[in-house]
Scaffold this motif. Structure first.
Motif, PDB file in Angstrom:
ATOM      1  N   VAL A 138       0.837  -1.199   0.000  1.00  0.00           N
ATOM      2  CA  VAL A 138       0.000   0.000   0.000  1.00  0.00           C
ATOM      3  C   VAL A 138       0.875   1.253   0.000  1.00  0.00           C
ATOM      4  O   VAL A 138       0.594   2.217  -0.709  1.00  0.00           O
ATOM      5  N   MET A 139       1.943   1.245   0.776  1.00  0.00           N
ATOM      6  CA  MET A 139       2.839   2.406   0.842  1.00  0.00           C
ATOM      7  C   MET A 139       3.524   2.678  -0.492  1.00  0.00           C
ATOM      8  O   MET A 139       3.714   3.834  -0.868  1.00  0.00           O
ATOM      9  N   SER A 140       3.886   1.624  -1.215  1.00  0.00           N
ATOM     10  CA  SER A 140       4.550   1.850  -2.503  1.00  0.00           C
ATOM     11  C   SER A 140       3.606   2.558  -3.474  1.00  0.00           C
ATOM     12  O   SER A 140       4.020   3.473  -4.185  1.00  0.00           O
ATOM     13  N   GLY A 141       2.336   2.161  -3.497  1.00  0.00           N
ATOM     14  CA  GLY A 141       1.360   2.856  -4.339  1.00  0.00           C
ATOM     15  C   GLY A 141       1.144   4.290  -3.902  1.00  0.00           C
ATOM     16  O   GLY A 141       1.014   5.196  -4.722  1.00  0.00           O
ATOM     17  N   LEU A 142       1.113   4.505  -2.597  1.00  0.00           N
ATOM     18  CA  LEU A 142       0.924   5.852  -2.061  1.00  0.00           C
ATOM     19  C   LEU A 142       2.106   6.757  -2.402  1.00  0.00           C
ATOM     20  O   LEU A 142       1.926   7.914  -2.780  1.00  0.00           O
ATOM     21  N   LEU A 143       3.318   6.230  -2.281  1.00  0.00           N
ATOM     22  CA  LEU A 143       4.500   7.039  -2.567  1.00  0.00           C
ATOM     23  C   LEU A 143       4.585   7.441  -4.040  1.00  0.00           C
ATOM     24  O   LEU A 143       5.129   8.487  -4.371  1.00  0.00           O
ATOM     25  N   VAL A 144       4.009   6.630  -4.920  1.00  0.00           N
ATOM     26  CA  VAL A 144       4.022   6.952  -6.344  1.00  0.00           C
ATOM     27  C   VAL A 144       3.096   8.125  -6.642  1.00  0.00           C
ATOM     28  O   VAL A 144       3.442   9.030  -7.399  1.00  0.00           O
ATOM     29  N   ILE A 145       1.896   8.144  -6.042  1.00  0.00           N
ATOM     30  CA  ILE A 145       0.928   9.201  -6.358  1.00  0.00           C
ATOM     31  C   ILE A 145       0.984  10.389  -5.402  1.00  0.00           C
ATOM     32  O   ILE A 145       0.357  11.410  -5.660  1.00  0.00           O
ATOM     33  N   ALA A 146       1.739  10.274  -4.329  1.00  0.00           N
ATOM     34  CA  ALA A 146       1.808  11.355  -3.334  1.00  0.00           C
ATOM     35  C   ALA A 146       2.266  12.699  -3.898  1.00  0.00           C
ATOM     36  O   ALA A 146       1.716  13.731  -3.522  1.00  0.00           O
ATOM     37  N   PRO A 147       3.224  12.755  -4.819  1.00  0.00           N
ATOM     38  CA  PRO A 147       3.662  14.073  -5.299  1.00  0.00           C
ATOM     39  C   PRO A 147       2.656  14.793  -6.197  1.00  0.00           C
ATOM     40  O   PRO A 147       2.790  15.986  -6.440  1.00  0.00           O
ATOM     41  N   PHE A 148       1.656  14.092  -6.702  1.00  0.00           N
ATOM     42  CA  PHE A 148       0.716  14.695  -7.632  1.00  0.00           C
ATOM     43  C   PHE A 148      -0.330  15.508  -6.893  1.00  0.00           C
ATOM     44  O   PHE A 148      -1.052  15.005  -6.048  1.00  0.00           O
ATOM     45  N   THR A 149      -0.411  16.788  -7.252  1.00  0.00           N
ATOM     46  CA  THR A 149      -1.374  17.697  -6.633  1.00  0.00           C
ATOM     47  C   THR A 149      -2.572  17.848  -7.558  1.00  0.00           C
ATOM     48  O   THR A 149      -2.423  18.306  -8.691  1.00  0.00           O
ATOM     49  N   PRO A 150      -3.759  17.468  -7.088  1.00  0.00           N
ATOM     50  CA  PRO A 150      -4.946  17.651  -7.928  1.00  0.00           C
ATOM     51  C   PRO A 150      -5.234  19.129  -8.161  1.00  0.00           C
ATOM     52  O   PRO A 150      -4.793  19.991  -7.392  1.00  0.00           O
ATOM     53  N   LEU A 151      -5.967  19.404  -9.207  1.00  0.00           N
ATOM     54  CA  LEU A 151      -6.374  20.777  -9.475  1.00  0.00           C
ATOM     55  C   LEU A 151      -7.288  21.271  -8.362  1.00  0.00           C
ATOM     56  O   LEU A 151      -8.065  20.494  -7.804  1.00  0.00           O
ATOM     57  N   SER A 152      -7.208  22.544  -8.060  1.00  0.00           N
ATOM     58  CA  SER A 152      -8.126  23.119  -7.081  1.00  0.00           C
ATOM     59  C   SER A 152      -9.531  23.146  -7.687  1.00  0.00           C
ATOM     60  O   SER A 152      -9.703  23.101  -8.905  1.00  0.00           O
ATOM     61  N   ILE A 153     -10.539  23.212  -6.830  1.00  0.00           N
ATOM     62  CA  ILE A 153     -11.922  23.248  -7.296  1.00  0.00           C
ATOM     63  C   ILE A 153     -12.177  24.489  -8.145  1.00  0.00           C
ATOM     64  O   ILE A 153     -12.921  24.450  -9.130  1.00  0.00           O
ATOM     65  N   GLN A 154     -11.514  25.598  -7.795  1.00  0.00           N
ATOM     66  CA  GLN A 154     -11.665  26.816  -8.589  1.00  0.00           C
ATOM     67  C   GLN A 154     -11.094  26.627  -9.996  1.00  0.00           C
ATOM     68  O   GLN A 154     -11.693  27.055 -10.984  1.00  0.00           O
ATOM     69  N   LYS A 155      -9.930  25.989 -10.079  1.00  0.00           N
ATOM     70  CA  LYS A 155      -9.298  25.740 -11.385  1.00  0.00           C
ATOM     71  C   LYS A 155     -10.162  24.781 -12.212  1.00  0.00           C
ATOM     72  O   LYS A 155     -10.339  24.977 -13.414  1.00  0.00           O
ATOM     73  N   LYS A 156     -10.722  23.770 -11.565  1.00  0.00           N
ATOM     74  CA  LYS A 156     -11.601  22.824 -12.253  1.00  0.00           C
ATOM     75  C   LYS A 156     -12.814  23.550 -12.835  1.00  0.00           C
ATOM     76  O   LYS A 156     -13.184  23.363 -13.998  1.00  0.00           O
ATOM     77  N   GLN A 157     -13.439  24.390 -12.011  1.00  0.00           N
ATOM     78  CA  GLN A 157     -14.620  25.122 -12.475  1.00  0.00           C
ATOM     79  C   GLN A 157     -14.262  26.084 -13.603  1.00  0.00           C
ATOM     80  O   GLN A 157     -15.023  26.242 -14.558  1.00  0.00           O
ATOM     81  N   GLU A 158     -13.099  26.708 -13.501  1.00  0.00           N
ATOM     82  CA  GLU A 158     -12.660  27.615 -14.565  1.00  0.00           C
ATOM     83  C   GLU A 158     -12.465  26.848 -15.873  1.00  0.00           C
ATOM     84  O   GLU A 158     -12.904  27.295 -16.940  1.00  0.00           O
ATOM     85  N   ILE A 159     -11.820  25.685 -15.793  1.00  0.00           N
ATOM     86  CA  ILE A 159     -11.620  24.868 -16.988  1.00  0.00           C
ATOM     87  C   ILE A 159     -12.962  24.444 -17.574  1.00  0.00           C
ATOM     88  O   ILE A 159     -13.197  24.565 -18.778  1.00  0.00           O
ATOM     89  N   GLU A 160     -13.866  23.971 -16.716  1.00  0.00           N
ATOM     90  CA  GLU A 160     -15.188  23.559 -17.202  1.00  0.00           C
ATOM     91  C   GLU A 160     -15.929  24.709 -17.859  1.00  0.00           C
ATOM     92  O   GLU A 160     -16.503  24.545 -18.937  1.00  0.00           O
ATOM     93  N   ASN A 161     -15.918  25.862 -17.224  1.00  0.00           N
ATOM     94  CA  ASN A 161     -16.619  27.022 -17.792  1.00  0.00           C
ATOM     95  C   ASN A 161     -16.032  27.431 -19.137  1.00  0.00           C
ATOM     96  O   ASN A 161     -16.767  27.729 -20.073  1.00  0.00           O
ATOM     97  N   ARG A 162     -14.716  27.442 -19.218  1.00  0.00           N
ATOM     98  CA  ARG A 162     -14.074  27.867 -20.473  1.00  0.00           C
ATOM     99  C   ARG A 162     -14.260  26.829 -21.578  1.00  0.00           C
ATOM    100  O   ARG A 162     -14.431  27.185 -22.736  1.00  0.00           O
ATOM    101  N   LEU A 163     -14.235  25.541 -21.221  1.00  0.00           N
ATOM    102  CA  LEU A 163     -14.364  24.507 -22.239  1.00  0.00           C
ATOM    103  C   LEU A 163     -15.815  24.277 -22.654  1.00  0.00           C
ATOM    104  O   LEU A 163     -16.085  23.977 -23.807  1.00  0.00           O
TER     105      LEU A 163
END
Length: 192
Positions: free
Chosen positions: A61-86
């Motif tokens: 479980v830790m090996s999977g976690l360490l692989v995805i840990a550095p990835f930062t999801p988009l903020s909700i504001q950025k998501k909404q901005e992308i959706e609105n623009r697209l």
């Protein structure tokens, strides 16, 4: 609401689940070893062996976690901005895949937003600051689609404004829903 691959928040959910699972497994390990010592006043018991065996699933479980840990999801504001623009450009919500962590033999790459149709796939890859990394990611994603017999045009950008501009210039209308569905299924095979 159950989050699935490609949904906004899926990557954060997986991180939370892996952290909770690690904590529970570590607690189980400590309980087994502690119970064996409390009951028999020695570490030389079967409970110690069972407790130590908890380290195997913890490591997985830790090996999977360490692989995805550095990835930062988009903020909700950025998501909404992308959706609105697209969405101004007639892109439907089910054509946008969020927070993809696609694995290859060399590394795992994070694509915060990918827009798909049966003829076009367009990815936003802000992590490609180095030209070599950007080119490797673009080649990887393009080959992923070609090697699975998809006849789609793939494009990728690392700049947000380029993403909006190129997405506006691209026709994402779906003419073959089965092929669009196959493209999504292929991408999800490589999703962590």
């Amino acid at each position: 609401m159950k989050l699935e691959k490609g949904d906004y928040g899926y990557l954060a959910k997986i991180k939370r689940e892996k952290i909770i699972l690690c904590i529970l497994l570590a607690a189980g390990m400590a309980c087994m070893i502690g119970f064996g010592y409390y009951r028999y006043h020695t570490m030389k018991t079967i409970f110690t062996v069972i407790g130590i065996l908890f380290s195997l699933p913890i490591a997985k479980v830790m090996s999977g976690l360490l692989v995805i840990a550095p990835f930062t999801p988009l903020s909700i504001q950025k998501k909404q901005e992308i959706e609105n623009r697209l969405k101004e450009d007639q892109i439907k919500e089910n054509q946008i895949l969020w927070d993809l962590a696609l694995s290859s033999m060399e590394k795992v790459r994070h694509f915060p937003c990918v827009v798909i149709s049966d003829k076009e796939v367009f990815a936003y890859y802000p992590d490609g600051e180095k030209k070599q990394d950007y080119n490797e990611a673009k080649t990887y994603f393009s080959n992923l689609l070609k090697n699975n017999s998809h006849r789609v045009h793939f494009n990728m950008t690392m700049k947000e404004e380029d993403f909006y501009k190129k997405a506006a210039d691209t026709d994402f209308r779906i003419t073959n829903p089965e092929e669009a569905s196959r493209v999504v299924e292929t991408i999800f095979v490589y999703e962590m």
